[in-house]
Enzyme design. Structure first.
Site, PDB file in Angstrom:
ATOM      1  CD  GLU A  42      -5.283   5.581  14.488  1.00 47.40           C
ATOM      2  OE1 GLU A  42      -5.534   6.735  14.072  1.00 47.40           O
ATOM      3  OE2 GLU A  42      -5.008   4.645  13.730  1.00 47.40           O
ATOM      4  NE  ARG A  67      -3.176   6.255  11.988  1.00 56.04           N
ATOM      5  CZ  ARG A  67      -3.626   5.851  10.810  1.00 56.04           C
ATOM      6  NH1 ARG A  67      -2.890   6.039   9.719  1.00 56.04           N
ATOM      7  NH2 ARG A  67      -4.798   5.285  10.677  1.00 56.04           N
ATOM      8  NE  ARG A  70      -3.191   0.311   3.124  1.00 57.63           N
ATOM      9  CZ  ARG A  70      -4.407   0.725   2.827  1.00 57.63           C
ATOM     10  NH1 ARG A  70      -5.188  -0.040   2.107  1.00 57.63           N
ATOM     11  NH2 ARG A  70      -4.852   1.883   3.252  1.00 57.63           N
ATOM     12  CG  ASP A  76      -7.571   2.474   0.397  1.00 61.29           C
ATOM     13  OD1 ASP A  76      -7.345   2.427   1.620  1.00 61.29           O
ATOM     14  OD2 ASP A  76      -6.678   2.403  -0.463  1.00 61.29           O
ATOM     15  NE  ARG A  91      -3.611  -5.419  16.033  1.00 58.45           N
ATOM     16  CZ  ARG A  91      -3.154  -5.629  17.261  1.00 58.45           C
ATOM     17  NH1 ARG A  91      -3.581  -6.666  17.971  1.00 58.45           N
ATOM     18  NH2 ARG A  91      -2.272  -4.802  17.792  1.00 58.45           N
ATOM     19  CE1 TYR A 128      -6.140  -1.018   5.549  1.00 56.40           C
ATOM     20  CE2 TYR A 128      -4.248  -2.462   5.454  1.00 56.40           C
ATOM     21  CZ  TYR A 128      -4.798  -1.260   5.787  1.00 56.40           C
ATOM     22  OH  TYR A 128      -4.011  -0.295   6.343  1.00 56.40           O
ATOM     23  NE  ARG A 184       5.710   9.012  -4.948  1.00 62.90           N
ATOM     24  CZ  ARG A 184       4.832   9.416  -4.033  1.00 62.90           C
ATOM     25  NH1 ARG A 184       5.176  10.277  -3.107  1.00 62.90           N
ATOM     26  NH2 ARG A 184       3.591   8.965  -4.054  1.00 62.90           N
TER      27      ARG A 184
HETATM   28  N1  UDP Z   1       3.408   1.369   7.671  1.00 63.58           N
HETATM   29  C1  UDP Z   1       4.643   1.408   8.261  1.00 63.58           C
HETATM   30  N2  UDP Z   1       5.123   2.600   8.744  1.00 63.58           N
HETATM   31  C2  UDP Z   1       4.426   3.747   8.658  1.00 63.58           C
HETATM   32  C3  UDP Z   1       3.142   3.710   8.049  1.00 63.58           C
HETATM   33  C4  UDP Z   1       2.651   2.513   7.578  1.00 63.58           C
HETATM   34  O1  UDP Z   1       5.314   0.396   8.369  1.00 63.58           O
HETATM   35  O2  UDP Z   1       4.911   4.771   9.122  1.00 63.58           O
HETATM   36  C5  UDP Z   1       2.900   0.070   7.180  1.00 63.58           C
HETATM   37  C6  UDP Z   1       2.085  -0.680   8.226  1.00 63.58           C
HETATM   38  O3  UDP Z   1       2.336  -2.065   8.065  1.00 63.58           O
HETATM   39  C7  UDP Z   1       0.676  -0.364   7.838  1.00 63.58           C
HETATM   40  C8  UDP Z   1       0.762  -0.336   6.316  1.00 63.58           C
HETATM   41  O4  UDP Z   1       2.050   0.238   6.069  1.00 63.58           O
HETATM   42  O5  UDP Z   1      -0.228  -1.335   8.306  1.00 63.58           O
HETATM   43  C9  UDP Z   1      -0.310   0.451   5.627  1.00 63.58           C
HETATM   44  O6  UDP Z   1      -0.319   1.759   6.117  1.00 63.58           O
HETATM   45  P1  UDP Z   1      -1.498   2.784   5.804  1.00 63.58           P
HETATM   46  O7  UDP Z   1      -1.028   4.129   6.185  1.00 63.58           O
HETATM   47  O8  UDP Z   1      -1.990   2.536   4.439  1.00 63.58           O
HETATM   48  O9  UDP Z   1      -2.591   2.277   6.870  1.00 63.58           O
HETATM   49  P2  UDP Z   1      -4.030   2.867   7.268  1.00 63.58           P
HETATM   50  O10 UDP Z   1      -3.982   4.353   7.149  1.00 63.58           O
HETATM   51  O11 UDP Z   1      -5.009   2.188   6.360  1.00 63.58           O
HETATM   52  O12 UDP Z   1      -4.165   2.411   8.681  1.00 63.58           O
END
Ligand code: UDP
Length: 370
Positions: free
Chosen positions: A300, A280, A171, A350, A248, A348, A175
């Site tokens: 969170e 976060r 996800r 979006d 989760r 999962y 880049r």
């Molecule tokens: N992830 C990570 N570090 C970060 C942010 C995300 O390792 O700082 C990984 C983590 O495994 C997470 C996945 O990337 O479950 C997808 O993150 P995303 O931000 O898409 O998650 P969401 O916002 O859907 O919770």
């Protein structure tokens, strides 16, 4: 007596989009929702003039013009661009992984230098990545994996990265340009005035009953409509007969800071070390470029789901996928029920994918019968 054409169980995005499409096709719709409000996890609550994303941050993004046009019919979107930061033991890194991150991590300036380092580090993994750890190292090397992925992911999912499926990390874009825009999609933004604006427009004209759990009296509710659109968890629908699916969940700790107008300077700050217990901090005002005197922040905390908690993320590992497949086999044979959304599809998703799925199903469902 069937008073309605559709009973919609759950008022999240899937249920609300289906409701809109059905009503536009002249159908009568009843929505029942067990929470005290509509909108599912995109529901916002206003605190001191700030729209707070009560169930976690939702940033709308899509590649598809038709989905973007669809949501823009019901709400105006602002031009919020998600550029989260990662905080690893006090060091700040840009996300997603891009030239800014590589410069902060290694002091490199050119894509060539960054690629050489990653190339070197990824040799730790041979062959096709079999789990999230291997996938992550293969994408960005060991340093970024150790500092920005491992701790966050293990907190988020409560499992070692070696036991998680590789797709979760794909996800995240990688880049070799100096570009901090998290999403590669062409369209993104937040509804002006919050998600409730969008949801209320979608369900305009439907009858809504809140604080009511369909599963407490399903026979009674089934009699109210010809068909039922069910957006809850599939294992609960089938009384857990093949076992429970795992999720989760998240605990949100929200705080209003009246004397701080800008707590962290960004909407989303990830805490990627293992020791900080939250994943976060969200500062909600930045989603709508708020200029209020105070601010609202949310920490969170991920946790393993137990009954009576909100199931947020499906755990699409081998074990759960096997269990889900058994339920799905029953679900496709049900003439009266339509199952859809993140929970019922155990996916999962979006938000744009949920809308796409609801539009596709409703198109098929509502097309005039020959
Ligand atoms: N992830 C990570 N570090 C970060 C942010 C995300 O390792 O700082 C990984 C983590 O495994 C997470 C996945 O990337 O479950 C997808 O993150 P995303 O931000 O898409 O998650 P969401 O916002 O859907 O919770």
């Amino acid at each position: 007596m069937e008073k309605y054409d559709y009973l919609i169980v759950g008022s999240g995005i899937y249920g609300c989009v289906f409701a809109r499409q059905a009503m536009d096709a002249g159908k009568k719709v009843l929505i029942i929702e067990k929470r005290p409000h509509v909108g599912g996890n995109v529901y916002c609550e206003e605190i001191e003039g700030i729209n707070v994303h009560v169930y976690g941050p939702h940033i709308f993004h899509t590649k598809q013009k038709c989905i973007w046009d669809y949501v823009n019919k019901y709400a105006q979107f602002n031009r919020f661009t998600n550029s989260p930061l990662a905080n690893y033991k006090g060091e700040i890194y840009n996300m997603p992984f891009n030239m800014n991150t590589f410069r902060q991590m290694w002091g490199v300036r050119t894509p060539y230098e960054a690629k050489r380092i990653i190339e070197d580090q990824r040799s730790a993994v041979r062959g096709k990545p079999r789990n999230l750890e291997e996938q992550a190292i293969n994408l960005v090397g060991t340093d970024i994996y150790e500092r920005l992925i491992k701790g966050y992911t293990e907190k988020q999912w409560g499992r070692p990265c070696t036991e998680l499926p590789p797709f979760i990390i794909t996800r995240l874009p990688v880049r070799f340009t100096y570009n901090n825009n998290y999403f590669v999609d062409r369209y993104q933004g937040i509804p002006i005035g919050g998600y409730n604006v969008l949801i209320n427009k979608l369900i305009d004209g439907a009858e809504v009953i809140l604080n009511t759990d369909y599963l407490d009296d399903r026979e009674k509710w089934d009699e109210t409509a010809e068909k039922v659109v069910y957006t809850g968890t599939l294992d609960s629908f089938y009384n857990y007969r093949f076992g429970k699916l795992e999720y989760r969940t998240l605990r949100f700790d929200t705080e209003y800071l009246p004397h701080n107008d800008n707590f962290q300077g960004v909407a989303v700050m990830n805490y990627t070390d293992r020791e900080t217990p939250f994943t976060r901090i969200i500062e909600h005002k930045h989603f709508e470029f708020g200029r209020q005197e105070g601010t609202v922040i949310t920490r969170e905390y991920p946790a393993e789901w137990e009954e009576s908690m909100e199931p947020y993320y499906p755990i699409n590992d081998y074990k759960n996928s096997e269990i889900y497949a058994q339920y799905a086999e029953l679900a496709v044979k049900e003439p009266k029920y339509i199952f859809g959304g993140r929970l019922a599809e155990y996916n999962y998703f979006d938000m744009d994918k949920v809308i796409e799925s609801a539009l596709e199903t409703s198109k098929h469902e509502l097309k005039p019968k020959a």
